[in-house]
Write an enzyme that holds these catalytic residues in place. Structure first.
Site, short mmCIF file in Angstrom:
data_model
loop_
_atom_site.label_atom_id
_atom_site.label_comp_id
_atom_site.label_asym_id
_atom_site.label_seq_id
_atom_site.Cartn_x
_atom_site.Cartn_y
_atom_site.Cartn_z
N GLY A 131 24.73 6.59 24.81
CA GLY A 131 24.10 5.62 25.69
C GLY A 131 22.66 5.28 25.38
O GLY A 131 21.90 4.87 26.27
N SER A 132 22.24 5.39 24.12
CA SER A 132 20.84 5.04 23.83
C SER A 132 20.63 3.53 23.93
O SER A 132 19.56 3.07 24.33
CB SER A 132 20.41 5.58 22.47
OG SER A 132 21.02 4.88 21.41
N ASN A 133 21.65 2.75 23.58
CA ASN A 133 21.51 1.29 23.79
C ASN A 133 21.54 0.94 25.28
O ASN A 133 20.81 0.04 25.71
CB ASN A 133 22.61 0.54 23.03
CG ASN A 133 22.24 0.35 21.59
OD1 ASN A 133 21.33 -0.40 21.26
ND2 ASN A 133 22.91 1.08 20.70
N LEU A 166 39.61 -3.88 22.88
CA LEU A 166 39.91 -4.57 24.15
C LEU A 166 41.09 -5.52 23.96
O LEU A 166 41.24 -6.14 22.91
CB LEU A 166 38.67 -5.33 24.62
CG LEU A 166 37.50 -4.43 25.02
CD1 LEU A 166 36.22 -5.25 25.13
CD2 LEU A 166 37.79 -3.70 26.33
N ASN A 169 28.54 -7.60 22.29
CA ASN A 169 28.75 -6.32 21.62
C ASN A 169 27.60 -6.09 20.65
O ASN A 169 27.05 -7.05 20.09
CB ASN A 169 30.07 -6.34 20.82
CG ASN A 169 30.33 -5.02 20.13
OD1 ASN A 169 30.12 -3.94 20.71
ND2 ASN A 169 30.80 -5.08 18.89
N HIS A 179 26.77 -4.13 17.10
CA HIS A 179 27.45 -3.49 15.97
C HIS A 179 26.38 -3.09 14.95
O HIS A 179 25.52 -3.90 14.60
CB HIS A 179 28.45 -4.46 15.33
CG HIS A 179 29.22 -3.83 14.22
ND1 HIS A 179 30.20 -2.88 14.45
CD2 HIS A 179 29.14 -3.96 12.87
CE1 HIS A 179 30.69 -2.47 13.28
NE2 HIS A 179 30.07 -3.11 12.31
N ASP A 229 34.67 -6.82 15.90
CA ASP A 229 33.35 -7.03 15.29
C ASP A 229 33.23 -8.44 14.72
O ASP A 229 32.79 -8.64 13.57
CB ASP A 229 33.08 -5.96 14.22
CG ASP A 229 33.10 -4.56 14.82
OD1 ASP A 229 32.74 -4.43 15.99
OD2 ASP A 229 33.48 -3.63 14.12
N GLU A 275 18.26 -1.65 16.92
CA GLU A 275 19.26 -1.96 17.95
C GLU A 275 18.60 -2.01 19.32
O GLU A 275 18.89 -2.90 20.14
CB GLU A 275 20.37 -0.89 17.96
CG GLU A 275 21.23 -0.87 16.72
CD GLU A 275 22.38 0.13 16.82
OE1 GLU A 275 22.99 0.25 17.90
OE2 GLU A 275 22.67 0.79 15.81
C1 GRF Z 1 25.35 2.31 18.22
O1 GRF Z 1 24.97 2.46 16.88
C2 GRF Z 1 26.08 1.01 18.42
O2 GRF Z 1 25.60 -0.01 17.60
C3 GRF Z 1 27.48 1.38 18.04
O3 GRF Z 1 27.67 2.69 18.50
C4 GRF Z 1 26.40 3.33 18.62
C5 GRF Z 1 26.27 3.73 20.04
O4 GRF Z 1 25.10 4.44 20.29
N1 GRF Z 1 28.41 0.40 18.56
P1 GRF Z 1 24.57 4.62 21.77
O5 GRF Z 1 25.74 5.18 22.59
O6 GRF Z 1 24.13 3.29 22.28
O7 GRF Z 1 23.45 5.61 21.66
#
Ligand code: GRF
Length: 210
Positions: free
Chosen positions: A21-23, A102, A116, A118, A154, A183
């Site tokens: 969940g860093s994003n 999905l 999304n 990627h 993707d 990201e």
């Molecule tokens: C990220 O690199 C994202 O681009 C990919 O999976 C990873 C998820 O990382 N789809 P996080 O869970 O957001 O830390």
């Protein structure tokens, strides 16, 4: 409305996660600014106990765990998520490390309203292990892409990309870390563009109103 004041009609965002969940965190941090045009209203994980759920809870955001294994088919699992998202009044869905394909029904239901992220410069290196793929291909530039979701994996009109150099001593981990930093900058930017209604789709392309 003067610049810097709170946005009255913030778009309600549902984030689908499966892990770290860093994003999600980057989106939560962006949305913590009351002038940001979107707010995270719900986080759904298909995996119980993941760090992403903790991050949401810490930010005071509602969470739901919908284990995909509890459903007889992909369609049934997706329908359960859809119900929860609709009930929460979600306008935009963000996939952030969500590790499930999905169904076409779900994707169609959120057409133009689902993003999304990627970790590659699409259309290069779709699927898993993108950093390994980049190193094996010997590219000198790598990066990340935020795109609208279409039924193909993707794929879909691109909103934002960010590139990083590949260095001679890079391994998968060092390259992944450099991309991840980007990201976390690019995803909030893409969400802002979509939430502000600045994105028009023209075939494979997006036209962004500046
Ligand atoms: C990220 O690199 C994202 O681009 C990919 O999976 C990873 C998820 O990382 N789809 P996080 O869970 O957001 O830390």
């Amino acid at each position: 409305m003067s610049a810097g004041s709170a946005v009255s009609q913030r778009k309600k965002v549902g984030v689908l996660v499966s892990g770290r969940g860093s994003n999600l965190q980057a989106l939560l941090d962006a949305c913590a600014d009351p002038t940001f045009p979107a707010e995270i209203a719900l986080v759904i994980s298909n995996v119980p106990g993941v760090l992403a759920l903790e991050r949401a809870q810490k930010a005071g955001v509602a969470t739901a765990v919908i284990p995909h294994r509890d459903y007889p088919s992909r369609e049934a699992f997706d329908a359960a998520m859809d119900l929860v998202l609709r009930a929460a009044g979600i306008d935009i869905v963000c996939l952030a490390g969500f590790m499930r394909l999905l169904s076409s029904e779900f994707v169609a239901g959120w057409q133009g309203a689902m993003l999304n992220i990627h970790p590659s410069l699409l259309p290069s290196f779709k699927g898993l292990h993108t950093h390994r793929q980049a190193l094996e291909a010997g590219v000198k530039l790598h990066g990340c892409t935020i795109h609208l979701v279409t039924p193909d994996l993707d794929d879909g009109p691109i909103l934002v990309q960010a590139a990083v150099p590949v260095q001679d001593d890079d391994d998968e981990d060092s390259l992944a870390a450099r991309v991840l930093e980007q990201e976390h900058r690019a995803y909030p930017l893409a969400l802002r563009l979509l939430a502000e209604g600045r994105v028009t789709v023209d075939g494979n392309r997006t036209l962004i109103r500046r």
